[in-house]
Design a protein around this motif. Sequence first.
Motif, PDB file in Angstrom:
ATOM      1  N   UNK A  71     -28.875  -0.654  62.481  1.00  0.00           N
ATOM      2  CA  UNK A  71     -30.027  -1.474  62.124  1.00  0.00           C
ATOM      3  C   UNK A  71     -31.318  -0.696  62.149  1.00  0.00           C
ATOM      4  N   UNK A  72     -31.447   0.234  63.092  1.00  0.00           N
ATOM      5  CA  UNK A  72     -32.648   1.067  63.158  1.00  0.00           C
ATOM      6  C   UNK A  72     -32.799   1.878  61.872  1.00  0.00           C
ATOM      7  N   UNK A  73     -31.708   2.504  61.440  1.00  0.00           N
ATOM      8  CA  UNK A  73     -31.743   3.303  60.211  1.00  0.00           C
ATOM      9  C   UNK A  73     -31.998   2.407  58.993  1.00  0.00           C
ATOM     10  N   UNK A  74     -31.325   1.246  58.967  1.00  0.00           N
ATOM     11  CA  UNK A  74     -31.415   0.367  57.800  1.00  0.00           C
ATOM     12  C   UNK A  74     -32.803  -0.209  57.608  1.00  0.00           C
ATOM     13  N   UNK A  75     -33.596  -0.334  58.692  1.00  0.00           N
ATOM     14  CA  UNK A  75     -34.929  -0.887  58.508  1.00  0.00           C
ATOM     15  C   UNK A  75     -36.036   0.162  58.417  1.00  0.00           C
ATOM     16  N   UNK A  76     -35.670   1.425  58.337  1.00  0.00           N
ATOM     17  CA  UNK A  76     -36.680   2.455  58.076  1.00  0.00           C
ATOM     18  C   UNK A  76     -37.487   2.190  56.805  1.00  0.00           C
ATOM     19  N   UNK A  77     -36.854   1.688  55.714  1.00  0.00           N
ATOM     20  CA  UNK A  77     -37.649   1.437  54.498  1.00  0.00           C
ATOM     21  C   UNK A  77     -38.802   0.465  54.703  1.00  0.00           C
ATOM     22  N   UNK A  78     -38.735  -0.387  55.720  1.00  0.00           N
ATOM     23  CA  UNK A  78     -39.829  -1.328  55.970  1.00  0.00           C
ATOM     24  C   UNK A  78     -41.150  -0.590  56.126  1.00  0.00           C
ATOM     25  N   UNK A 125     -27.579   2.632  52.116  1.00  0.00           N
ATOM     26  CA  UNK A 125     -26.485   3.036  53.011  1.00  0.00           C
ATOM     27  C   UNK A 125     -26.539   2.248  54.323  1.00  0.00           C
ATOM     28  N   UNK A 126     -27.731   2.128  54.895  1.00  0.00           N
ATOM     29  CA  UNK A 126     -27.848   1.412  56.160  1.00  0.00           C
ATOM     30  C   UNK A 126     -27.500  -0.054  56.037  1.00  0.00           C
ATOM     31  N   UNK A 127     -27.978  -0.706  54.981  1.00  0.00           N
ATOM     32  CA  UNK A 127     -27.684  -2.126  54.788  1.00  0.00           C
ATOM     33  C   UNK A 127     -26.207  -2.382  54.583  1.00  0.00           C
ATOM     34  N   UNK A 128     -25.551  -1.557  53.763  1.00  0.00           N
ATOM     35  CA  UNK A 128     -24.112  -1.725  53.527  1.00  0.00           C
ATOM     36  C   UNK A 128     -23.305  -1.416  54.790  1.00  0.00           C
ATOM     37  N   UNK A 129     -23.744  -0.417  55.560  1.00  0.00           N
ATOM     38  CA  UNK A 129     -23.041  -0.073  56.799  1.00  0.00           C
ATOM     39  C   UNK A 129     -23.136  -1.209  57.812  1.00  0.00           C
ATOM     40  N   UNK A 130     -24.293  -1.862  57.887  1.00  0.00           N
ATOM     41  CA  UNK A 130     -24.430  -2.987  58.812  1.00  0.00           C
ATOM     42  C   UNK A 130     -23.607  -4.185  58.336  1.00  0.00           C
ATOM     43  N   UNK A 131     -23.613  -4.428  57.041  1.00  0.00           N
ATOM     44  CA  UNK A 131     -22.824  -5.534  56.493  1.00  0.00           C
ATOM     45  C   UNK A 131     -21.327  -5.344  56.765  1.00  0.00           C
ATOM     46  N   UNK A 132     -20.877  -4.094  56.818  1.00  0.00           N
ATOM     47  CA  UNK A 132     -19.455  -3.804  57.021  1.00  0.00           C
ATOM     48  C   UNK A 132     -19.005  -4.011  58.463  1.00  0.00           C
ATOM     49  N   UNK A 133     -19.927  -4.136  59.402  1.00  0.00           N
ATOM     50  CA  UNK A 133     -19.574  -4.290  60.811  1.00  0.00           C
ATOM     51  C   UNK A 133     -19.301  -5.764  61.099  1.00  0.00           C
ATOM     52  N   UNK A 134     -18.084  -6.195  60.820  1.00  0.00           N
ATOM     53  CA  UNK A 134     -17.725  -7.602  60.886  1.00  0.00           C
ATOM     54  C   UNK A 134     -17.542  -8.110  62.321  1.00  0.00           C
ATOM     55  N   UNK A 135     -17.153  -7.236  63.253  1.00  0.00           N
ATOM     56  CA  UNK A 135     -16.800  -7.709  64.600  1.00  0.00           C
ATOM     57  C   UNK A 135     -17.992  -8.265  65.365  1.00  0.00           C
ATOM     58  N   UNK A 136     -19.181  -7.814  65.040  1.00  0.00           N
ATOM     59  CA  UNK A 136     -20.372  -8.301  65.749  1.00  0.00           C
ATOM     60  C   UNK A 136     -21.203  -9.253  64.906  1.00  0.00           C
ATOM     61  N   UNK A 137     -20.723  -9.595  63.720  1.00  0.00           N
ATOM     62  CA  UNK A 137     -21.473 -10.504  62.854  1.00  0.00           C
ATOM     63  C   UNK A 137     -21.441 -11.916  63.432  1.00  0.00           C
ATOM     64  N   UNK A 138     -22.596 -12.581  63.537  1.00  0.00           N
ATOM     65  CA  UNK A 138     -22.604 -13.964  64.042  1.00  0.00           C
ATOM     66  C   UNK A 138     -21.809 -14.870  63.116  1.00  0.00           C
ATOM     67  N   UNK A 139     -21.055 -15.801  63.667  1.00  0.00           N
ATOM     68  CA  UNK A 139     -20.315 -16.724  62.799  1.00  0.00           C
ATOM     69  C   UNK A 139     -21.268 -17.659  62.073  1.00  0.00           C
ATOM     70  N   UNK A 140     -20.818 -18.169  60.940  1.00  0.00           N
ATOM     71  CA  UNK A 140     -21.601 -19.160  60.215  1.00  0.00           C
ATOM     72  C   UNK A 140     -21.420 -20.486  60.925  1.00  0.00           C
TER      73      UNK A 140
END
Length: 396
Positions: free
Chosen positions: A25-32, A187-202
């Motif tokens: 998440x740190x890497x993925x939000x660098x573009x901000x 890359x960061x956004x797709x890598x975070x999206x791929x981490x399913x085990x820690x994704x909050x349930x809907x």
Amino acid sequence: MLSNFVGNYAAVLKQPGALRFSLTGLVARLPISMVTLGIVLLVSARTGSYAAAGRVSAAYVIANALAAVPQGRLMDRLGQRRVFGIGSMVFALGLGTLIYAVLHGWSAPWPHLAAILTGLAQPIIGSGVRARWQHLLDDPDHLQTAFAFEAVSDELVFMLGPTLVTFLATLVHPAAGLLTALAVGLVGGLALAAQRSTEPPVLAAHAHGERVRMPWGALLPLTLGGASLGILFGATDVATVAFADEVSTKAFSGLLLAIWSFGSLLAGALTGAVTWKIGTLARLRRGAFALTLMMTITPFIGVLWLQALVLFGAGFAISPTLIAAVSRLEEVTPRARFSEAMGLLHTGLAAGTAPGAAFGGLVVDHYGGSAAYWIGVAGAGLALLCGLLAREPKAD
């Protein structure tokens, strides 16, 4: 204190998958922290017009602010995997189109439309990461530490991103900074999206046929407080650049802003090591009061090194205030709508930054850099007022 510091952070980071999604998440939000400045550097280099650069960057910022709440709602309803996956790809498409349009001299409105698409699609990574922490941790003290860790990550993002994009755009190629933001965001956004085990349930956003209610009475002061802090951030950036130019050289403005961010980073790290005995609302008020007090000194300083000390002290109050705001938001918001509520805070911060910078620039033109700090003082004071007006939500 040291054992507390290490122990608290170790307790949250040893959770399965926690360190991996947080660092991603740190890497993925660098573009901000890279895209707005990167747009200004690219457009001004190609057109010679800062006014044109400001219009394109404003289109991106406004679109990004408007998209935060709807995107948070989609995350709650559809899950992070879909929203981050699709959003990261559309973000890359929009930013790539923007770069191509500017480099090839496309006239308005094409660069502006590409900037709008980029802002609308950019994933709100910070909200998503905090939602993962909320899903992973049940202990309120551990959650507080996790939010502090993310506040430190935010400060790192805003220390590293502008430096990186400026270095690449000025020493490599005008588009190099934005191209790096594109690659890192994708890359960061797709890598975070791929981490399913820690994704909050809907979670169901409706209960017994009725939509889960949002505590608007508690959220409105937080959102307005976020906008007030945005005014502070935008105005202080402009005022500091002008102040450094007046008393020494503009190059030192980067150092002053880095010291400001470092104070916030250090305070955020320490906040996570403390087991608090007072409530989040009291901490929010105290942090906003300290921030207002320190910022009130800035207009009266005329020496570079002394201003650096004052900005460090003001920065030391930023992270504790923001951490308390996020913790407060987590306390009052139903889990099924947490990402949407985080989107409100994100919108507030983004919505305040642009007018803060605009009013700060207006004051600089007429009265100088030191006077422009008063806009930042006003922003901090408004944040304090919002904290004082906040009340505990009424029980149903």
